[in-house]
Motif scaffolding. Structure first.
Motif, short mmCIF file in Angstrom:
data_model
loop_
_atom_site.label_atom_id
_atom_site.label_comp_id
_atom_site.label_asym_id
_atom_site.label_seq_id
_atom_site.Cartn_x
_atom_site.Cartn_y
_atom_site.Cartn_z
N LEU A 415 0.64 -1.15 -0.08
CA LEU A 415 -0.11 0.04 0.09
C LEU A 415 0.75 1.16 -0.14
O LEU A 415 0.55 2.25 -0.63
N VAL A 416 1.85 1.23 0.78
CA VAL A 416 2.79 2.24 0.95
C VAL A 416 3.51 2.54 -0.47
O VAL A 416 3.77 3.67 -0.97
N GLN A 417 3.95 1.72 -0.97
CA GLN A 417 4.96 1.58 -2.27
C GLN A 417 3.62 1.89 -3.40
O GLN A 417 4.14 2.90 -4.18
N GLY A 418 2.49 1.66 -3.40
CA GLY A 418 1.70 1.88 -4.36
C GLY A 418 1.31 3.27 -4.45
O GLY A 418 1.09 4.12 -5.15
N ARG A 419 1.05 4.00 -2.80
CA ARG A 419 0.85 5.31 -2.95
C ARG A 419 1.84 6.08 -3.39
O ARG A 419 1.37 7.11 -4.01
N ASP A 420 3.07 5.89 -3.10
CA ASP A 420 4.37 6.32 -3.56
C ASP A 420 4.43 6.53 -5.00
O ASP A 420 4.74 7.53 -5.73
N MET A 421 4.10 5.34 -5.56
CA MET A 421 4.45 4.97 -7.06
C MET A 421 3.29 6.11 -7.96
O MET A 421 3.50 6.33 -9.02
N ASN A 422 2.18 5.92 -7.16
CA ASN A 422 1.10 6.75 -7.97
C ASN A 422 1.27 8.19 -7.71
O ASN A 422 0.36 9.26 -8.19
N ASN A 423 1.87 8.67 -6.94
CA ASN A 423 2.25 10.18 -6.59
C ASN A 423 3.16 10.51 -7.41
O ASN A 423 4.75 10.53 -7.12
N SER A 424 2.99 11.09 -8.84
CA SER A 424 4.11 11.37 -9.71
C SER A 424 4.95 12.51 -9.25
O SER A 424 5.75 13.13 -9.93
N ALA A 425 4.56 13.26 -8.13
CA ALA A 425 5.43 14.21 -7.75
C ALA A 425 6.81 13.69 -6.99
O ALA A 425 7.84 14.51 -6.83
N LEU A 426 6.47 12.44 -6.72
CA LEU A 426 7.95 11.66 -6.10
C LEU A 426 8.40 11.00 -7.01
O LEU A 426 7.90 10.77 -8.03
N SER A 427 9.91 11.09 -6.77
CA SER A 427 10.50 10.27 -8.01
C SER A 427 10.16 8.76 -7.83
O SER A 427 9.64 8.41 -6.82
N PHE A 428 10.33 8.03 -8.84
CA PHE A 428 10.02 6.62 -8.79
C PHE A 428 10.78 5.84 -7.69
O PHE A 428 9.99 5.13 -6.91
#
Lengths: 488, 60, 302
Positions: A415-428
């Motif tokens: 869930l955490v990984q997916g949340r960050d992955m879908n936040n394009s403001a963050l680098s991959f």
């Protein structure tokens, strides 16, 4: 079972008809122990591969640079060792014993099974070596090259020929619910595996259809092969151990047919929003939701069967493992529904959550039920009881905590990984970094499972070498003085 | 086979749920907890099945 | 025995239902696609991969790259793939026509690779068009310090020109800070919002970058967890002149004096395959989410 004979002619019939349960058990000894021993060896190998795979994810420079130890080869080697080595062989061994018992006849043609076990081991070995040598096919859960799959097929035909013969010669007119599931599993598997091999390798389908066939296969393997064997085993073990029949046979039948109908359509749930016609994905999501019906009926059935007898879990290893597995089956289905919903798939799709989901099914549900079955069956094959109750307890708790920790770490981490992955403001790479702590915890859980498996293998080895207890009282986990005293 | 017949055959009788129990491990007796007092693969005098003991000692 | 027949039929029937429904019918629907062509019959898309790229795919498969990298771009309502510039449009079945196996992937411990051969993370419309370097050469150009744009290592001249992006794939936090695409000869002195970009390092997703990345991922991406594929490279004595393929490595990773690290044929094929990954060609059946930037001359643009 025949009644006590009262005349000489009846005695003859009684002799012919009366098949001692111990005789049946004795006749299954060699084939079942062959499958069980092989399965446990693969379990250990698969566990070591799993440990390497897990640690390398957060320590990528560990043993790096060696071709046959590169992570991308270890991971499929681990998966296939577990799926085809451990799980399938444990399942077949259990199914053999169950079929013999339920057919009320001694096992005939054991050589078919012995040869089957030999070929199966060969197929798995050849396949694993091929994967580590870089010859993987690239299809998940099907990484064995076609020549290894062909060996597995030969092995399987031997096993299924035996099953057909046994079924023909069975004594009982009734077909118990376990036999429904086992019959299903043994008919579904060859069709599934064979059709998939043809559609992917012999007359290959084009482009993305390969991925569709791949996931149709993987999900169906989980539900129609492992799920069916697991559910069938639980339906035997729980009533048998408690000594009470299944609560509602009609419910069991409904559960079986809805399962067969819906579970086979869930394959595309892992490919939400992929390059496929939308109707396929929608159908799979709908089917996943509908599988709540069979899950609920099975859960209700087991619960009502056990009502008032839950405390027996304190004493019976088989019951503990089996009930854990049956409960995990419910959780597995609910998680499956959640991760398939489009709104959740957006976040969970390419994350470690799907690894958690797979382990929920293959380990928390199927493997734990297999452990329970082995604890019941092995003493009846070797004529000895398990020697150390403490080792059984250790096995149970390290497995339970191990898989519990693993699954929760992977689902939450996903869930955490997916949340960050879908936040394009963050680098991959932020998404990968965010799951690393969870992966480290998962490695910890893996160590628990490693301990568990080696303990079990050691205990099993003792049984194999005739070092079990010869007492006439079984090994139960928290002995009561009254129970020990009872003579039956 | 009409649909009704099909459903009738699908719905097995409740008798089938007791198939897994037998004379030695009947309904109501828990197995795996308190086992019958007997050796696994040897017919012993403990068996009280009547005058006939069907087979001699069975080698595992 | 009667009940047995019903059981058999039911077991086989339910499975046949799923087999037909989830594999045969979809196969009839999307299993016999043809490449898309324009009205003159030109510009077929997609095209089968060249020999080296095809072999590279086998290397990709055999080493399990699929377990960390996906190759499918989701639509914008399904995920942030397009926001991350992993593609200009979602992937469609036709994109995978000639792929065997189709490496959609299911896990992203590393970024999606659908368009890594194409990658041009341009936000600024005023940026100069990407340098068109159609080439049938299979080997990457000798890396020169500062200008590491290598021609695409694919033998198919019909795919749009690939250009190495000079900026990391993800846009800066908050405002869009376009990183201009660098033409072949200029030195890439770009300020990147995240990740290191040292002058003299190869441009991201160039062939040289791929080789360095495969050999030692953390030299190119600091916090990468990708394993090192050193076994795809060999250390050998420099005979006479240094090989043009030799990797330029940092001091602490560089081989001892007199030795060089060169890619094996498998490594070259793998990089050729990676450089060929390009789904940017417009498809009639897919609406692009963003305007497509000008392609190489001759390519029909929707």
């Amino acid at each position: 079972m025949a009644d006590i004979p009262t005349s000489s002619s009846e005695v003859t019939r009684g002799e012919v008809e009366q098949v001692e349960r111990a005789l049946i058990d004795a006749s299954t000894r060699v084939p079942v122990l062959m499958f069980y021993t092989s399965a446990i060896v693969w379990l250990l190998i698969g566990t070591l591969l799993a440990g390497l795979t897990s640690f390398k994810m957060h320590m990528p420079d560990l043993l790096s640079g060696v071709s046959f130890l590169t992570w991308g080869r270890l991971r499929p080697a681990h998966m296939n060792a577990m799926v085809y080595g451990w799980a399938s062989m444990a399942g077949i061994g259990t199914a053999i014993w169950l079929m013999a018992r339920l057919s009320l006849t001694t096992l005939r043609h054991p050589l078919l099974l012995v040869a089957g076990a030999g070929f199966w081991n060969l197929g798995v070995l050849v396949g694993l070596v091929a994967i580590l040598a870089g010859q993987s096919t690239g299809h998940q859960w099907l990484e064995f090259p076609p020549y290894a799959a062909a060996i597995l097929f030969v092995a399987y035909s031997l096993v299924v020929s035996w099953a057909i013969l046994m079924f023909r010669f069975r004594r009982s007119g009734h077909i118990y619910i376990t036999q429904w599931y086992l019959l299903g599993a043994f008919l579904w598997f060859p069709w599934l595996y064979g059709a998939t091999q043809i559609m992917l390798f012999v007359v290959p389908v084009q482009g993305v259809m390969q991925a569709a066939v791949n996931w149709w296969f993987a999900n169906n393997l989980m539900f129609l092969w492992f799920g069916a064997i697991g559910l069938g085993t639980a339906y035997y073990m729980i009533p048998k151990v408690i000594g009470r029949p299944v609560y509602s046979y009609h419910l069991a039948a409904i559960g079986f047919w809805t399962y067969a109908l819906f579970a086979s359509w869930t394959g595309m749930q892992r490919l939400v929003d992929g390059p496929f016609p939308a109707w396929m994905i929608t159908a799979s999501i709908a089917a996943t939701i509908l599988t709540i019906i069979p899950v609920a009926t099975v859960g209700l059935n087991h619960h009502m069967t056990m009502r008032g007898h839950f405390q027996l879990m304190r004493y019976s290893p088989t019951l503990r493992f089996t009930v854990f597995g049956a409960f995990a089956y419910t959780v597995f289905s609910l998680v499956g529904v959640i991760i398939s919903l489009r709104s959740m798939a957006r976040y969970l799709q390419f994350t470690q959550a799907s690894v958690g989901y797979s382990h929920l099914g293959l380990y928390a549900f199927f493997t734990m039920i297999m452990f329970g079955a082995m604890y019941y069956i092995v003493p009846r094959l070797v004529g000895r009881e398990w020697r150390y109750a403490s080792l059984i307890k250790l096995h149970f708790w390290s497995s339970a905590y191990g898989v519990g920790l693993m699954v929760s770490m992977l689902l939450i981490g996903g869930l955490v990984q997916g949340r960050d992955m879908n936040n394009s403001a963050l680098s991959f790479t932020e998404s990968t970094q965010s799951i690393l702590p969870y992966l480290r915890s998962r490695s910890l859980s893996g160590m628990l499972l490693t301990v568990s498996h080696f303990i079990f293998a050691f205990h099993f080895g003792m049984m194999l070498f005739g070092l079990g207890r010869t007492a006439t009282v079984p090994t139960f986990l928290n002995p009561h003085v009254e129970d020990v005293k009872t003579t039956v | 086979m009409s649909l009704v017949d099909l459903f009738a055959k699908l719905k097995l009788s409740e008798k089938d749920s007791e198939v897994i129990f037998d004379r030695d491990e009947p309904v109501g007796r828990a197995t795996d907890l308190v086992m019958p007092r007997r050796r696994w693969f040897r017919k012993t005098k403990d068996r009280s099945i009547g005058p006939m003991s069907p087979m001699g000692p069975i080698r595992p | 025995m009667k009940g047995l027949t019903a059981l058999f039929l039911g077991i086989l029937g339910t499975f046949a239902f799923s087999w037909v429904g989830l594999t045969m019918i979809p196969n009839a629907q999307i299993g016999n696609l043809e490449p898309q062509m324009d009205e003159d019959g030109n510009d077929p898309y997609p095209a089968p991969k060249s020999g080296m790229a095809d072999r590279g795919r086998q290397v990709y498969v055999g080493n399990g790259c699929i377990y960390c990298h996906s190759q499918q771009v989701r639509p914008s309502y399904g995920g942030s793939d397009i926001d991350r510039k992993w593609g200009e449009r979602r992937s469609a079945p036709r994109d995978y026509l000639f792929e065997r196996p189709a490496l959609l992937g299911k896990m992203r411990m590393g970024p999606d690779l659908s368009n890594i051969g194409k990658r041009a993370p341009v936000d600024d419309e005023n940026a100069p068009p990407p340098a068109s370097t159609d080439s049938t050469a299979a080997a990457p150009a000798p890396p020169a310090p500062g200008a590491g744009t290598a021609p695409p290592a694919t033998a198919n001249p019909e795919t749009p020109a690939t250009a190495s992006g000079a900026a990391p794939p993800s846009p800066a936090a908050g405002s869009a800070s376009p990183a201009p695409v660098v033409a072949a000869q200029t030195a890439p002195a770009v300020a990147t919002p995240s990740g290191p970009a040292i002058s003299g390092e190869p441009l991201q997703y160039s062939a040289e970058w791929h080789h360095r990345h495969l050999y030692d991922p953390r030299s190119m991406t600091l916090d990468s967890t990708m394993p090192a594929y050193r076994f795809l490279y060999e250390k050998r004595k420099i005979g006479g002149q240094a090989s043009t393929d030799a990797l330029k490595l940092d001091d602490h990773k560089a081989p001892p004096e007199g030795y060089e690290i060169v890619p094996t044929y498998d490594a070259k094929c793998l990089v050729a395959y990676l450089m060929s990954l390009d789904q940017s060609h417009a498809l009639n059946e897919v609406k692009s989410n963003t305007p497509v930037s000008p392609q190489a001359p001759g390519t029909a643009v929707k």
